[in-house]
Enzyme design. Structure first.
Site, PDB file in Angstrom:
ATOM      1  N   CYS A  16       0.845  -1.390   0.026  1.00 17.80           N
ATOM      2  CA  CYS A  16       0.117   0.009   0.021  1.00 17.80           C
ATOM      3  C   CYS A  16       0.916   1.440   0.047  1.00 17.80           C
ATOM      4  O   CYS A  16       1.682   1.336  -0.998  1.00 17.80           O
ATOM      5  CB  CYS A  16      -1.020   0.034   1.255  1.00 17.80           C
ATOM      6  SG  CYS A  16      -2.321   1.076   0.984  1.00 17.80           S
ATOM      7  N   HIS A  29      -4.052  -4.520  -0.287  1.00 20.67           N
ATOM      8  CA  HIS A  29      -3.706  -5.096   0.901  1.00 20.67           C
ATOM      9  C   HIS A  29      -3.713  -6.644   0.805  1.00 20.67           C
ATOM     10  O   HIS A  29      -4.983  -7.180   0.877  1.00 20.67           O
ATOM     11  CB  HIS A  29      -4.717  -4.547   1.910  1.00 20.67           C
ATOM     12  CG  HIS A  29      -4.409  -3.267   2.403  1.00 20.67           C
ATOM     13  ND1 HIS A  29      -3.466  -2.682   3.441  1.00 20.67           N
ATOM     14  CD2 HIS A  29      -5.069  -2.083   2.027  1.00 20.67           C
ATOM     15  CE1 HIS A  29      -3.627  -1.632   3.565  1.00 20.67           C
ATOM     16  NE2 HIS A  29      -4.331  -0.971   2.710  1.00 20.67           N
ATOM     17  N   GLU A  60      -2.975  -8.756   2.899  1.00 17.01           N
ATOM     18  CA  GLU A  60      -3.493  -9.387   4.379  1.00 17.01           C
ATOM     19  C   GLU A  60      -4.997  -9.366   4.337  1.00 17.01           C
ATOM     20  O   GLU A  60      -5.705  -9.971   5.188  1.00 17.01           O
ATOM     21  CB  GLU A  60      -2.961  -8.530   5.334  1.00 17.01           C
ATOM     22  CG  GLU A  60      -3.446  -7.320   5.668  1.00 17.01           C
ATOM     23  CD  GLU A  60      -2.930  -6.052   4.773  1.00 17.01           C
ATOM     24  OE1 GLU A  60      -3.171  -5.167   5.239  1.00 17.01           O
ATOM     25  OE2 GLU A  60      -2.044  -6.370   3.787  1.00 17.01           O
TER      26      GLU A  60
END
Length: 212
Positions: A79, A189, A191
């Site tokens: 990011c 992202h 994750e």
């Protein structure tokens, strides 16, 4: 071991947890010795570019990231961490990045519309597609057109087209993954991107483990 640089810019535990979930030895750390001992290094980022850049420099982590890059060790920016790899950003004024990749970080223009003519909101928040040719090892096993989760108002505009690994369409085609030698950056992202994101992080671990 994968070192995730903790430079005081918010809750980065979700990145660490994603690596740990797939069994990787990952450590969220502010210890330069741990970063230097790692096989791969992650520079995450949330919030404004200027604040992240300041946090990196004030903690001595900008120099550490440059050292990592010059040593040929795999480095992944996530990011704002991807944006920091570039020369500068126009977010809330002009701010210098790490200068590892030539190019600038720009705000999405006003008045963007999708293919159906519907107005697009800024920031882009939600799922969008990754378009790529399948040649980069970071995307092994990830089909072109797969979805990842994005939250951002600014995008990277690389000066060198060869640094672009994947693109995403949000009013314009922009670089959503970049790579030069041992440096990678992802605008989304991983994750938060479920199976696709975990596969990308797993690929990064595999790349790091292959290093001598």
């Amino acid at each position: 071991m994968i070192a995730i640089i903790d430079y005081g810019i918010g809750n980065l535990r979700s990145v660490e947890k994603a690596f740990l979930h797939m069994g990787a030895d990952a450590r969220l750390t502010a210890d330069p010795a741990v970063v230097r001992a790692a096989r791969g290094v992650v520079v995450p980022g949330v919030g404004a570019f200027g604040a992240c850049a300041l946090g990196l420099r004030n903690g001595g982590f900008a120099a550490l990231a440059l050292e990592t890059a010059r040593a040929g060790k795999p480095l992944l920016g996530i990011c704002v961490g991807m944006q920091l790899l570039f020369d500068s950003s126009e977010e809330m004024g002009q701010h210098a990045g790490l200068g590892l990749l030539p190019g600038r970080v720009l705000r999405f223009p006003d008045g963007m519309v999708d293919a159906a003519g519907q107005r697009l909101k800024v920031p882009q928040i939600g799922w969008n597609q990754l378009h790529h040719d399948g040649s980069d090892p970071l995307l092994a096993g990830v089909s072109s057109g797969s979805y990842a989760y994005f939250v951002h108002s600014y995008y990277c505009a690389p000066a060198e087209p060869s640094d672009v690994v994947a693109t995403t369409d949000y009013g314009l085609d922009y670089a959503s993954i970049v790579r030069r030698d041992n440096l990678w950056g992802v605008q989304f992202h991983p994750e938060k991107s479920q199976t696709v994101g975990l596969r990308i992080l797993r690929n990064f671990v595999a790349i790091a483990e292959e290093q001598p």
